[in-house]
Design a protein around this motif. Structure first.
Motif, short mmCIF file in Angstrom:
data_model
loop_
_atom_site.label_atom_id
_atom_site.label_comp_id
_atom_site.label_asym_id
_atom_site.label_seq_id
_atom_site.Cartn_x
_atom_site.Cartn_y
_atom_site.Cartn_z
N PRO A 121 0.83 -1.21 0.00
CA PRO A 121 0.00 0.00 0.00
C PRO A 121 0.85 1.26 0.00
O PRO A 121 1.88 1.32 0.68
CB PRO A 121 -0.81 -0.12 1.30
CG PRO A 121 -0.76 -1.56 1.66
CD PRO A 121 0.56 -2.06 1.17
N ARG A 122 0.44 2.25 -0.76
CA ARG A 122 1.11 3.54 -0.80
C ARG A 122 0.33 4.55 0.03
O ARG A 122 -0.90 4.48 0.11
CB ARG A 122 1.23 4.05 -2.23
CG ARG A 122 2.33 3.38 -3.02
CD ARG A 122 2.53 4.05 -4.36
NE ARG A 122 3.56 3.40 -5.13
CZ ARG A 122 3.81 3.65 -6.40
NH1 ARG A 122 3.07 4.55 -7.05
NH2 ARG A 122 4.78 3.02 -7.04
N ALA A 123 1.04 5.50 0.60
CA ALA A 123 0.40 6.54 1.40
C ALA A 123 -0.49 7.40 0.52
O ALA A 123 -0.03 7.94 -0.49
CB ALA A 123 1.46 7.39 2.09
N TRP A 124 -1.75 7.54 0.90
CA TRP A 124 -2.68 8.32 0.07
C TRP A 124 -2.29 9.79 0.04
O TRP A 124 -2.56 10.49 -0.94
CB TRP A 124 -4.12 8.15 0.57
CG TRP A 124 -4.36 8.47 2.02
CD1 TRP A 124 -4.39 7.61 3.07
CD2 TRP A 124 -4.61 9.78 2.59
NE1 TRP A 124 -4.63 8.27 4.25
CE2 TRP A 124 -4.79 9.60 3.98
CE3 TRP A 124 -4.72 11.06 2.05
CZ2 TRP A 124 -5.05 10.67 4.84
CZ3 TRP A 124 -4.98 12.13 2.90
CH2 TRP A 124 -5.14 11.92 4.28
N ARG A 125 -1.65 10.27 1.11
CA ARG A 125 -1.25 11.68 1.14
C ARG A 125 -0.29 12.02 0.00
O ARG A 125 -0.31 13.14 -0.52
CB ARG A 125 -0.59 12.01 2.49
CG ARG A 125 -1.55 11.96 3.67
CD ARG A 125 -0.85 12.28 4.97
NE ARG A 125 -1.71 12.06 6.11
CZ ARG A 125 -2.56 12.96 6.59
NH1 ARG A 125 -2.65 14.15 6.01
NH2 ARG A 125 -3.32 12.69 7.65
N ALA A 126 0.55 11.06 -0.36
CA ALA A 126 1.53 11.31 -1.42
C ALA A 126 0.86 11.50 -2.78
O ALA A 126 1.42 12.15 -3.67
CB ALA A 126 2.53 10.15 -1.49
N GLY A 127 -0.35 10.96 -2.94
CA GLY A 127 -1.03 11.06 -4.22
C GLY A 127 -1.92 12.29 -4.36
O GLY A 127 -2.39 12.60 -5.47
N LEU A 128 -2.15 13.02 -3.25
CA LEU A 128 -3.06 14.16 -3.30
C LEU A 128 -2.58 15.31 -4.19
O LEU A 128 -3.38 15.86 -4.96
CB LEU A 128 -3.33 14.69 -1.88
CG LEU A 128 -4.43 14.00 -1.07
CD1 LEU A 128 -4.67 14.78 0.23
CD2 LEU A 128 -5.71 13.87 -1.85
N PRO A 129 -1.30 15.73 -4.13
CA PRO A 129 -0.89 16.87 -4.95
C PRO A 129 -1.14 16.67 -6.44
O PRO A 129 -1.68 17.56 -7.11
CB PRO A 129 0.61 16.99 -4.64
CG PRO A 129 0.76 16.41 -3.27
CD PRO A 129 -0.22 15.28 -3.22
N ASN A 130 -0.79 15.51 -6.96
CA ASN A 130 -0.99 15.24 -8.39
C ASN A 130 -2.47 15.18 -8.74
O ASN A 130 -2.91 15.68 -9.78
CB ASN A 130 -0.30 13.93 -8.77
CG ASN A 130 -0.23 13.74 -10.27
OD1 ASN A 130 -0.03 14.70 -11.02
ND2 ASN A 130 -0.40 12.52 -10.73
N LEU A 131 -3.26 14.60 -7.84
CA LEU A 131 -4.70 14.49 -8.07
C LEU A 131 -5.36 15.86 -8.12
O LEU A 131 -6.16 16.16 -9.03
CB LEU A 131 -5.32 13.64 -6.95
CG LEU A 131 -6.77 13.18 -7.14
CD1 LEU A 131 -6.88 12.23 -8.31
CD2 LEU A 131 -7.26 12.49 -5.86
N LEU A 132 -5.01 16.72 -7.17
CA LEU A 132 -5.59 18.07 -7.14
C LEU A 132 -5.10 18.92 -8.31
O LEU A 132 -5.86 19.72 -8.87
CB LEU A 132 -5.24 18.76 -5.81
CG LEU A 132 -6.19 18.57 -4.63
CD1 LEU A 132 -7.50 19.30 -4.85
CD2 LEU A 132 -6.45 17.12 -4.32
N ASP A 133 -3.85 18.73 -8.69
CA ASP A 133 -3.32 19.47 -9.84
C ASP A 133 -4.09 19.14 -11.10
O ASP A 133 -4.47 20.03 -11.87
CB ASP A 133 -1.84 19.13 -10.02
CG ASP A 133 -1.22 19.88 -11.20
OD1 ASP A 133 -1.15 21.12 -11.13
OD2 ASP A 133 -0.83 19.22 -12.18
N ARG A 134 -4.38 17.86 -11.32
CA ARG A 134 -5.14 17.46 -12.51
C ARG A 134 -6.58 17.96 -12.43
O ARG A 134 -7.15 18.39 -13.43
CB ARG A 134 -5.12 15.93 -12.67
CG ARG A 134 -3.80 15.37 -13.12
CD ARG A 134 -3.97 14.06 -13.89
NE ARG A 134 -4.85 13.13 -13.20
CZ ARG A 134 -4.45 12.24 -12.31
NH1 ARG A 134 -3.18 12.17 -11.97
NH2 ARG A 134 -5.31 11.43 -11.73
#
Length: 294
Positions: A276-289
């Motif tokens: 499992p990867r930390a969901w926090r690490a994926g937030l910046p890219n998700l919000l940018d898109r």
């Protein structure tokens, strides 16, 4: 990749993430455009009779299953019938079926993480429909992988994240449950997991069955909302000034949404080696898109 892969729902947020991630690994998908009325039993029969891929990823109804705000029983029943037919076609043509599902098949009554051995008991229409789909896939198509995801978030304007951010631009106070827990799972991370599963199935490993996956570090709806807003303020000025805590039981979706939705990911780790990867690490890219879309 030796297998010929077909992706239904390639235009969905998860489908697009899977295509982009696959391209980085030189893996391509047959991604047919759906008929105007959407995929149904007849169109699926014609499609698979003509193409006969080695493996099929069924995201045909991704938005309804994971992102839609409301659904009616008739629409879900149509999707159930189509997926049942799809499972029968996969059996007939010896096609591997990768079928997504959700934490919503559980009622959320237990505070500890749900494993694949726990008995499903869905609350709402969507969870009940997904459970029936799981049951038909298991009974009809032995060569299947069912992937139950945690709180799945994508960058679509009409999805869960989009609706939350739109409220944050209109309302000064938002209320979120501080006693509702789950595994936030950015769509890119879900695509990573699906691709990792496909790579091992390509090695002819008969790893059929049901698996759970959710982002690392279970959290509350309140804490997750605060993290989203913290990242969103990098992109846009928001109206919201305060997030208030409220009990799960008084939330508008309490009869549909499990209070405790944390998934145990031990089986997918032990079987496929997927960490499992930390969901926090994926937030910046998700919000940018997301903010590039709106």
């Amino acid at each position: 990749m030796h297998m010929r892969l077909m992706l239904l729902g390639g235009g969905s947020a998860l489908g697009q993430a899977l295509i982009h991630l696959g391209a980085e690994a030189d893996i391509s998908f047959l991604a047919p455009r759906p008929p105007e009325q959407g995929w149904d039993s007849a169109s699926l029969t014609l499609l698979l009779d003509e193409t006969r891929p080695d493996a099929l990823i069924n995201l045909a109804y991704y938005h309804d299953w994971f992102q839609a705000e409301t659904l009616d029983a008739a629409r879900l029943a149509t999707q159930e019938r189509a997926t049942e037919r799809l499972a029968a076609l996969c059996l007939h043509h010896q096609i591997i079926l990768l079928q997504p599902s959700s934490y919503r098949v559980f009622d959320g009554a237990r505070a500890t993480a749900y494993s694949e051995k726990d008995e499903p008991m869905p609350l709402g229409l969507r969870g009940q429909s997904l459970l029936r789909i799981e049951q038909s896939v298991r009974s009809i198509c032995p060569r299947h992988v069912l992937l139950r995801f945690g709180w799945l978030y994508d960058d679509s304007p009409g999805g869960l994240l989009g609706r939350f951010l739109q409220r944050a631009e209109r309302e000064s106070v938002l209320a979120l449950a501080d006693d509702r827990r789950g595994n936030p799972t950015p769509v890119d991370d879900a695509a990573r997991v699906m691709l990792a599963v496909l790579k091992q199935l390509d090695c002819r490993a008969p790893l059929w069955g049901t698996y759970h996956y959710g982002g690392h570090e279970a959290t509350t709806a309140l804490a997750f909302g605060q993290a989203i807003l913290g990242e969103a303020r990098v992109h846009r000025r928001l109206v919201v000034e305060e997030i208030q805590a409220r009990p799960h039981g008084v939330s508008p979706d309490a009869t549909e949404e499990p209070q405790h939705a944390v998934l145990s990911c031990k089986k997918v780790l032990n079987t496929f080696g997927i960490k499992p990867r930390a969901w926090r690490a994926g937030l910046p890219n998700l919000l940018d898109r997301y903010y590039r879309h709106v």
